[in-house]
Write a protein that holds these residues in place. Structure first.
Motif, PDB file in Angstrom:
ATOM      1  N   ILE A 213       0.843  -1.200   0.000  1.00  0.00           N
ATOM      2  CA  ILE A 213       0.000   0.000   0.000  1.00  0.00           C
ATOM      3  C   ILE A 213       0.875   1.245   0.000  1.00  0.00           C
ATOM      4  N   ALA A 214       0.649   2.117  -0.973  1.00  0.00           N
ATOM      5  CA  ALA A 214       1.402   3.362  -1.061  1.00  0.00           C
ATOM      6  C   ALA A 214       0.800   4.382  -0.100  1.00  0.00           C
ATOM      7  N   SER A 215       1.411   4.481   1.061  1.00  0.00           N
ATOM      8  CA  SER A 215       1.038   5.531   1.996  1.00  0.00           C
ATOM      9  C   SER A 215       2.018   6.677   1.782  1.00  0.00           C
ATOM     10  N   SER A 216       2.373   7.376   2.815  1.00  0.00           N
ATOM     11  CA  SER A 216       3.312   8.493   2.681  1.00  0.00           C
ATOM     12  C   SER A 216       3.719   8.953   4.067  1.00  0.00           C
ATOM     13  N   ILE A 217       4.887   9.559   4.140  1.00  0.00           N
ATOM     14  CA  ILE A 217       5.279  10.176   5.403  1.00  0.00           C
ATOM     15  C   ILE A 217       4.369  11.359   5.712  1.00  0.00           C
ATOM     16  N   LEU A 249      -4.675   4.908   5.019  1.00  0.00           N
ATOM     17  CA  LEU A 249      -4.060   3.772   4.326  1.00  0.00           C
ATOM     18  C   LEU A 249      -3.041   3.069   5.212  1.00  0.00           C
ATOM     19  N   LEU A 250      -2.283   3.847   5.978  1.00  0.00           N
ATOM     20  CA  LEU A 250      -1.295   3.252   6.879  1.00  0.00           C
ATOM     21  C   LEU A 250      -1.969   2.467   7.996  1.00  0.00           C
ATOM     22  N   VAL A 251      -3.038   3.029   8.555  1.00  0.00           N
ATOM     23  CA  VAL A 251      -3.785   2.328   9.598  1.00  0.00           C
ATOM     24  C   VAL A 251      -4.440   1.071   9.024  1.00  0.00           C
ATOM     25  N   LEU A 252      -4.969   1.178   7.814  1.00  0.00           N
ATOM     26  CA  LEU A 252      -5.571   0.010   7.161  1.00  0.00           C
ATOM     27  C   LEU A 252      -4.553  -1.101   6.981  1.00  0.00           C
ATOM     28  N   SER A 253      -3.351  -0.741   6.569  1.00  0.00           N
ATOM     29  CA  SER A 253      -2.300  -1.742   6.370  1.00  0.00           C
ATOM     30  C   SER A 253      -2.029  -2.510   7.657  1.00  0.00           C
ATOM     31  N   ALA A 254      -1.900  -1.778   8.763  1.00  0.00           N
ATOM     32  CA  ALA A 254      -1.639  -2.433  10.049  1.00  0.00           C
ATOM     33  C   ALA A 254      -2.838  -3.261  10.506  1.00  0.00           C
ATOM     34  N   VAL A 267       0.702  -7.861   4.473  1.00  0.00           N
ATOM     35  CA  VAL A 267       0.336  -6.488   4.113  1.00  0.00           C
ATOM     36  C   VAL A 267       1.397  -5.540   4.654  1.00  0.00           C
ATOM     37  N   ASN A 268       1.944  -4.703   3.782  1.00  0.00           N
ATOM     38  CA  ASN A 268       2.913  -3.698   4.199  1.00  0.00           C
ATOM     39  C   ASN A 268       2.658  -2.402   3.440  1.00  0.00           C
ATOM     40  N   LEU A 347     -11.474   2.956  12.502  1.00  0.00           N
ATOM     41  CA  LEU A 347     -11.409   3.280  11.083  1.00  0.00           C
ATOM     42  C   LEU A 347     -12.185   2.267  10.247  1.00  0.00           C
ATOM     43  N   LEU A 348     -12.009   0.984  10.532  1.00  0.00           N
ATOM     44  CA  LEU A 348     -12.712  -0.039   9.753  1.00  0.00           C
ATOM     45  C   LEU A 348     -14.220   0.054   9.954  1.00  0.00           C
ATOM     46  N   THR A 349     -14.648   0.303  11.181  1.00  0.00           N
ATOM     47  CA  THR A 349     -16.083   0.433  11.444  1.00  0.00           C
ATOM     48  C   THR A 349     -16.651   1.670  10.754  1.00  0.00           C
ATOM     49  N   PHE A 350     -15.944   2.771  10.864  1.00  0.00           N
ATOM     50  CA  PHE A 350     -16.383   4.011  10.216  1.00  0.00           C
ATOM     51  C   PHE A 350     -16.508   3.812   8.707  1.00  0.00           C
ATOM     52  N   THR A 351     -15.500   3.168   8.113  1.00  0.00           N
ATOM     53  CA  THR A 351     -15.512   2.995   6.658  1.00  0.00           C
ATOM     54  C   THR A 351     -16.607   2.038   6.228  1.00  0.00           C
ATOM     55  N   ASP A 352     -16.831   0.996   7.012  1.00  0.00           N
ATOM     56  CA  ASP A 352     -17.906   0.053   6.715  1.00  0.00           C
ATOM     57  C   ASP A 352     -19.247   0.786   6.678  1.00  0.00           C
ATOM     58  N   VAL A 353     -19.491   1.636   7.684  1.00  0.00           N
ATOM     59  CA  VAL A 353     -20.733   2.412   7.731  1.00  0.00           C
ATOM     60  C   VAL A 353     -20.781   3.418   6.579  1.00  0.00           C
ATOM     61  N   LEU A 354     -19.653   4.050   6.297  1.00  0.00           N
ATOM     62  CA  LEU A 354     -19.585   5.034   5.224  1.00  0.00           C
ATOM     63  C   LEU A 354     -19.954   4.412   3.879  1.00  0.00           C
TER      64      LEU A 354
END
Length: 395
Positions: A213-217, A249-254, A267-268, A347-354
């Motif tokens: 996953i392309a995240s970013s600093i 994206l970084l939180v999703l990866s973890a 996943v990295n 984040l996952l719950t929020f996105t699921d609802v979104l």
């Protein structure tokens, strides 16, 4: 290596100072930009750093050797593997797709603009001499497009060894996706979230598989995910919203790495560095005379910027390693939210609802959220009430 270590340590100290002293956000932007520029300025004087092509070639050779010499059958021959690279018609995605093709993968270029994708396909075939590339339309700003892409891919290939989530937009003015989500968060994060969900079962059935996953600093430039910025047009800031999408994206990866523990899917995430691509076309200073020439002189070229992406997709030494954040081919400082189980679950719950709210399809995203963890006492409640505010119509 010494230059990478120096820059990583300095950035780590800058981030620690920023969090401890609670400095204004602009301060960490300046500090991180300074050290990223130091690396860009000095890497060309260090032989081991400036030879990006050589480093990519070494990664490809190591991957091929692993596939050819594997006696226990744990790894398939390189020629039998399948990969997807989103946004592969240019920039880092193009170079990553080129490396995967050279490594023997059947590589799908998942592009919003099919015309540009076909042009990239021709360039890749001419550059590599292989014809294992294919172009398939994918617009991450449309749930319908994602559904169609995933269904067609599964029907055509039936397996997936590497998924590179590379596509994205940056610093754009306020706009919405076709489904009414703020465009940067909706495209960069939610689009990839749904794509991963639709392909995850296929990856599990494939055996050893990797998601990069392309995240970013830039994720470190915000202290946490401000969910009201995602849903409230009046709180939109194109720079903060971009950084928020990269943090998501970084939180999703973890979160995925934790929930996929025990499977053969890793996943990295990675930070590519300051790279000369079209990503910064919406930044005001990019239109000033001489700016493009200055960036091309100072920043990393596309090949140098793609090395970490190729490393995460192919390097044999990363077999079984998951949940990491990498820059310059080595572990980088992780944002605290990415390490927080409460932040991951929120984040996952929020996105699921979104997604459910904007598709009117409750119960989606089951493969990601199948193993829901019980809410912890310190976990904040999902920001569901925010969704009561009508989303702006897609433009």
């Amino acid at each position: 290596m010494w230059l990478r270590d120096l820059v990583d340590r300095c950035e780590g100290m800058a981030l620690s100072l920023h969090r401890a002293a609670r400095l204004p956000g602009i301060m960490i932007v300046v500090m991180l930009s300074f050290w990223e520029s130091v690396y860009c300025l000095l890497y060309r004087f260090v032989a081991s750093e400036r030879d990006a092509e050589g480093r990519i070639n070494a990664i490809i050779r190591a991957h091929r050797r692993q596939c050819e010499s594997d006696g226990d059958g744990a790894h398939e021959p390189a020629a039998g593997k399948v990969a997807i690279v989103t946004g592969a018609n240019g920039g880092i995605g193009f170079e990553t797709a080129k490396a995967l093709g050279r490594a023997g993968f059947t590589t799908v270029l998942a592009c919003r603009n099919v015309k540009r994708g076909r042009h990239a396909l021709q360039e890749l075939q001419e550059a590599t001499g292989v014809d294992t590339f294919a172009v398939v339309e994918l617009d991450l700003a449309s749930f319908t497009s994602i559904e169609q892409f995933a269904a067609n891919f599964i029907r055509t290939y039936g397996r997936l060894h590497v998924l590179v989530c590379n596509a994205g937009i940056a610093f754009s003015h306020y706009d919405t996706t076709y489904d009414g989500l703020e465009s940067q968060f909706g495209t960069n994060f939610v689009g990839h979230y749904v794509l991963i969900d639709r392909l995850l079962e296929t990856m599990k059935n494939t055996g050893q598989a990797r998601i990069t996953i392309a995240s970013s600093i830039a994720a470190c430039m915000v202290r946490g995910i401000d969910y009201t910025r995602v849903t409230d047009v009046w709180r939109f800031d194109r720079f903060i919203n971009y950084s928020t999408s990269k943090l998501a994206l970084l939180v999703l990866s973890a979160a995925l790495a934790r929930r996929l523990d025990g499977t053969k899917v890793t996943v990295n995430a990675f930070h590519p560095g300051l790279v000369v691509t079209s990503l910064y076309r919406n930044v005001l200073f990019s239109t000033l005379p001489g700016i493009d020439d200055f960036r091309r002189w100072l920043w990393l070229d596309q090949v140098s910027g793609s090395v970490t992406s190729v490393y995460l997709a192919l390097a044999p030494e990363l077999d079984g390693k998951t949940g990491g954040f990498y820059a310059r081919e080595q572990p980088a400082v992780m944002h605290p939210d990415a390490l927080s189980i409460a932040a991951q679950d929120r984040l996952l719950t929020f996105t699921d609802v979104l997604v459910s709210t904007n598709t009117h399809a409750p119960g989606v995203l089951d493969s990601i959220n199948l193993a829901r963890l019980p809410a912890t006492p310190d976990a904040p409640k999902p920001a569901v009430p925010v969704l009561a505010v009508p989303m702006p119509a897609a433009s």
